[in-house]
Design a protein around this motif. Structure first.
Motif, PDB file in Angstrom:
ATOM      1  N   ARG A  38     -15.706   9.587  40.253  1.00 20.24           N
ATOM      2  CA  ARG A  38     -16.118   9.653  38.857  1.00 20.24           C
ATOM      3  C   ARG A  38     -17.582   9.238  38.750  1.00 20.24           C
ATOM      4  O   ARG A  38     -18.092   8.499  39.594  1.00 20.24           O
ATOM      5  N   ILE A  39     -18.249   9.784  37.743  1.00 14.81           N
ATOM      6  CA  ILE A  39     -19.645   9.433  37.474  1.00 14.81           C
ATOM      7  C   ILE A  39     -19.665   8.516  36.263  1.00 14.81           C
ATOM      8  O   ILE A  39     -19.243   8.893  35.174  1.00 14.81           O
ATOM      9  N   SER A  40     -20.095   7.314  36.499  1.00 12.65           N
ATOM     10  CA  SER A  40     -20.052   6.302  35.452  1.00 12.65           C
ATOM     11  C   SER A  40     -21.435   6.039  34.865  1.00 12.65           C
ATOM     12  O   SER A  40     -22.450   6.177  35.531  1.00 12.65           O
TER      13      SER A  40
ATOM     14  N   GLY B 191     -25.511   8.181  49.514  1.00  8.08           N
ATOM     15  CA  GLY B 191     -25.934   9.353  50.274  1.00  8.08           C
ATOM     16  C   GLY B 191     -25.339  10.671  49.824  1.00  8.08           C
ATOM     17  O   GLY B 191     -25.270  11.615  50.615  1.00  8.08           O
ATOM     18  N   GLU B 192     -24.928  10.776  48.562  1.00  2.86           N
ATOM     19  CA  GLU B 192     -24.362  12.032  48.057  1.00  2.86           C
ATOM     20  C   GLU B 192     -25.269  12.617  46.975  1.00  2.86           C
ATOM     21  O   GLU B 192     -25.872  11.884  46.191  1.00  2.86           O
ATOM     22  N   LYS B 193     -25.342  13.943  46.944  1.00  2.00           N
ATOM     23  CA  LYS B 193     -26.223  14.624  45.998  1.00  2.00           C
ATOM     24  C   LYS B 193     -25.541  14.819  44.648  1.00  2.00           C
ATOM     25  O   LYS B 193     -24.420  15.312  44.583  1.00  2.00           O
ATOM     26  N   VAL B 194     -26.248  14.437  43.595  1.00  2.00           N
ATOM     27  CA  VAL B 194     -25.772  14.623  42.226  1.00  2.00           C
ATOM     28  C   VAL B 194     -26.760  15.538  41.503  1.00  2.00           C
ATOM     29  O   VAL B 194     -27.976  15.309  41.554  1.00  2.00           O
ATOM     30  N   ASN B 195     -26.264  16.573  40.846  1.00  2.00           N
ATOM     31  CA  ASN B 195     -27.096  17.528  40.130  1.00  2.00           C
ATOM     32  C   ASN B 195     -27.011  17.297  38.623  1.00  2.00           C
ATOM     33  O   ASN B 195     -25.948  16.929  38.109  1.00  2.00           O
ATOM     34  N   ILE B 196     -28.125  17.521  37.948  1.00  3.27           N
ATOM     35  CA  ILE B 196     -28.187  17.387  36.492  1.00  3.27           C
ATOM     36  C   ILE B 196     -28.297  18.784  35.879  1.00  3.27           C
ATOM     37  O   ILE B 196     -29.128  19.600  36.319  1.00  3.27           O
TER      38      ILE B 196
ATOM     39  N   TYR C  45     -21.147  16.116  40.432  1.00  2.00           N
ATOM     40  CA  TYR C  45     -21.028  15.900  41.876  1.00  2.00           C
ATOM     41  C   TYR C  45     -20.060  16.942  42.426  1.00  2.00           C
ATOM     42  O   TYR C  45     -18.924  17.049  41.950  1.00  2.00           O
ATOM     43  N   ALA C  46     -20.498  17.721  43.407  1.00  2.00           N
ATOM     44  CA  ALA C  46     -19.699  18.855  43.899  1.00  2.00           C
ATOM     45  C   ALA C  46     -18.541  18.430  44.793  1.00  2.00           C
ATOM     46  O   ALA C  46     -17.580  19.184  44.951  1.00  2.00           O
ATOM     47  N   GLY C  47     -18.611  17.228  45.398  1.00  4.19           N
ATOM     48  CA  GLY C  47     -17.565  16.796  46.322  1.00  4.19           C
ATOM     49  C   GLY C  47     -17.863  17.245  47.737  1.00  4.19           C
ATOM     50  O   GLY C  47     -18.815  17.977  48.008  1.00  4.19           O
ATOM     51  N   ASP C  48     -17.025  16.796  48.694  1.00  2.00           N
ATOM     52  CA  ASP C  48     -17.156  17.206  50.097  1.00  2.00           C
ATOM     53  C   ASP C  48     -15.788  17.223  50.745  1.00  2.00           C
ATOM     54  O   ASP C  48     -14.777  17.325  50.046  1.00  2.00           O
ATOM     55  N   ASP C  49     -15.730  17.141  52.069  1.00  2.00           N
ATOM     56  CA  ASP C  49     -14.448  17.233  52.777  1.00  2.00           C
ATOM     57  C   ASP C  49     -13.521  16.058  52.483  1.00  2.00           C
ATOM     58  O   ASP C  49     -12.303  16.164  52.659  1.00  2.00           O
ATOM     59  N   GLU C  50     -14.079  14.933  52.043  1.00  2.00           N
ATOM     60  CA  GLU C  50     -13.276  13.738  51.819  1.00  2.00           C
ATOM     61  C   GLU C  50     -13.201  13.319  50.358  1.00  2.00           C
ATOM     62  O   GLU C  50     -12.327  12.538  49.990  1.00  2.00           O
ATOM     63  N   LEU C  51     -14.118  13.823  49.534  1.00  2.50           N
ATOM     64  CA  LEU C  51     -14.214  13.378  48.142  1.00  2.50           C
ATOM     65  C   LEU C  51     -14.072  14.548  47.179  1.00  2.50           C
ATOM     66  O   LEU C  51     -14.643  15.619  47.393  1.00  2.50           O
ATOM     67  N   GLU C  52     -13.327  14.319  46.102  1.00  6.80           N
ATOM     68  CA  GLU C  52     -13.209  15.311  45.046  1.00  6.80           C
ATOM     69  C   GLU C  52     -14.511  15.352  44.244  1.00  6.80           C
ATOM     70  O   GLU C  52     -15.247  14.372  44.171  1.00  6.80           O
ATOM     71  N   GLY C  53     -14.781  16.489  43.625  1.00  2.96           N
ATOM     72  CA  GLY C  53     -15.932  16.590  42.745  1.00  2.96           C
ATOM     73  C   GLY C  53     -15.653  15.928  41.403  1.00  2.96           C
ATOM     74  O   GLY C  53     -14.504  15.641  41.056  1.00  2.96           O
ATOM     75  N   SER C  54     -16.705  15.685  40.628  1.00  6.27           N
ATOM     76  CA  SER C  54     -16.534  15.084  39.306  1.00  6.27           C
ATOM     77  C   SER C  54     -17.720  15.433  38.417  1.00  6.27           C
ATOM     78  O   SER C  54     -18.798  15.791  38.902  1.00  6.27           O
ATOM     79  N   THR C  55     -17.500  15.332  37.109  1.00  9.11           N
ATOM     80  CA  THR C  55     -18.530  15.634  36.114  1.00  9.11           C
ATOM     81  C   THR C  55     -18.598  14.490  35.116  1.00  9.11           C
ATOM     82  O   THR C  55     -17.576  13.980  34.673  1.00  9.11           O
ATOM     83  N   SER C  56     -19.799  14.124  34.754  1.00  6.83           N
ATOM     84  CA  SER C  56     -19.994  13.017  33.804  1.00  6.83           C
ATOM     85  C   SER C  56     -19.738  13.488  32.375  1.00  6.83           C
ATOM     86  O   SER C  56     -19.568  14.682  32.110  1.00  6.83           O
ATOM     87  N   ARG C  57     -19.759  12.545  31.472  1.00  5.44           N
ATOM     88  CA  ARG C  57     -19.760  12.892  30.053  1.00  5.44           C
ATOM     89  C   ARG C  57     -21.096  13.538  29.732  1.00  5.44           C
ATOM     90  O   ARG C  57     -22.081  13.392  30.469  1.00  5.44           O
ATOM     91  N   SER C  58     -21.178  14.252  28.620  1.00  4.50           N
ATOM     92  CA  SER C  58     -22.427  14.873  28.189  1.00  4.50           C
ATOM     93  C   SER C  58     -23.223  13.912  27.314  1.00  4.50           C
ATOM     94  O   SER C  58     -22.652  13.133  26.554  1.00  4.50           O
ATOM     95  N   ASP C  59     -24.554  13.988  27.430  1.00  4.10           N
ATOM     96  CA  ASP C  59     -25.442  13.144  26.633  1.00  4.10           C
ATOM     97  C   ASP C  59     -26.485  14.046  25.969  1.00  4.10           C
ATOM     98  O   ASP C  59     -27.137  14.861  26.638  1.00  4.10           O
ATOM     99  N   TYR C  60     -26.630  13.909  24.651  1.00  6.11           N
ATOM    100  CA  TYR C  60     -27.500  14.794  23.878  1.00  6.11           C
ATOM    101  C   TYR C  60     -28.903  14.203  23.740  1.00  6.11           C
ATOM    102  O   TYR C  60     -29.073  12.995  23.515  1.00  6.11           O
ATOM    103  N   VAL C  61     -29.899  15.066  23.887  1.00  7.84           N
ATOM    104  CA  VAL C  61     -31.297  14.678  23.681  1.00  7.84           C
ATOM    105  C   VAL C  61     -31.933  15.669  22.703  1.00  7.84           C
ATOM    106  O   VAL C  61     -31.838  16.890  22.904  1.00  7.84           O
TER     107      VAL C  61
END
Length: 230
Positions: A124-126, A160-165, A205-221
């Motif tokens: 999860r993305i906190s 060490g994991e890539k997170v995309n915005i 976060y897309a996930g990998d061989d050991e971890l599930e992917g996850s998406t954060s809540r949305s934040d408005y600007v």
């Protein structure tokens, strides 16, 4: 792959024969949430009236585990099911032959391997945030958050994991990539992009061989200033 019995059978009668001829599959690979059945083919001489089979992990620390259910098939072929709760590693199969009066005639042993494929850990993305909440066009928008994974004892930092915005601008139905970052030893990530149009931002976060992917809540600007151009 076939595994033959280990060594010659020990017997109380010279003409009694007993051998675990094969174990299939080997290794016994068990996927998370599923069962895998292993088949044990045993050959015995005509004076054998009954064959009992048992299996146990080679590690002595598991000797007190509950006996595995053994299903009798045709001839002296037997089946045993394994699941993710069984210990991984080397196992020993023991076959014992009896005569019609229940007297033990012979015994044979063979080794095989059990492999457990664990399921992916939930992530999860906190505390994802896009700041400031209101910004002039052309200025920077800053992103931050933390990637966590369930390690069985709680939520732990993932490094060490890539997170995309991504952004979904006002009036658009799709999400577009704007920035990326790699998590530090605390699982935290930071990124920035130029402000061009108001919209919702989220981290993925897309996930990998050991971890599930996850998406954060949305934040408005909200972006204000001169007319926005593509």
């Amino acid at each position: 792959m076939l595994v033959t019995g280990a060594g010659a059978a020990s017997a109380t009668k010279a003409d009694t024969q007993l051998r675990i001829r094969s174990i299939t599959p080997d290794p016994v690979v068990v996927k998370a949430g599923a069962e895998t059945t292993a088949f044990f083919d045993i050959v015995a001489s005509s004076d054998v009236q009954k064959v009992e089979l048992s299996v146990a992990p080679e590690d002595n620390g598991f000797r007190t585990m509950r006996s595995k259910e053994v299903r009798d098939l045709e001839s002296w072929r037997k089946a045993i099911s394994f699941n993710e709760n069984d210990p991984a590693g080397k196992w020993k199969a023991t076959a014992v032959a009896f005569d019609g009066k229940g007297k033990e005639l012979a015994k044979d042993e063979a080794m095989f391997t059990v492999e457990i494929e664990k399921g992916k850990a939930e992530t999860r993305i906190s505390r994802f945030s896009a700041d400031p909440y209101k910004v002039r066009k052309g200025k920077n928008i800053y992103f931050s958050g933390r990637l966590l994974a369930d390690d069985g004892d709680g939520w732990a930092s993932v490094r060490g994991e890539k997170v995309n915005i991504y952004v979904r601008t006002s009036g658009s139905s799709g999400w577009k990539w704007v920035a990326s970052d790699w998590t530090d030893r605390h699982g935290k990530f930071y990124a920035k992009t130029k402000a061009y149009k108001s919209g919702f931002f989220r981290a993925v976060y897309a996930g990998d061989d050991e971890l599930e992917g996850s998406t954060s809540r949305s934040d408005y600007v909200r972006v204000y200033g001169s007319w926005w151009r593509r």
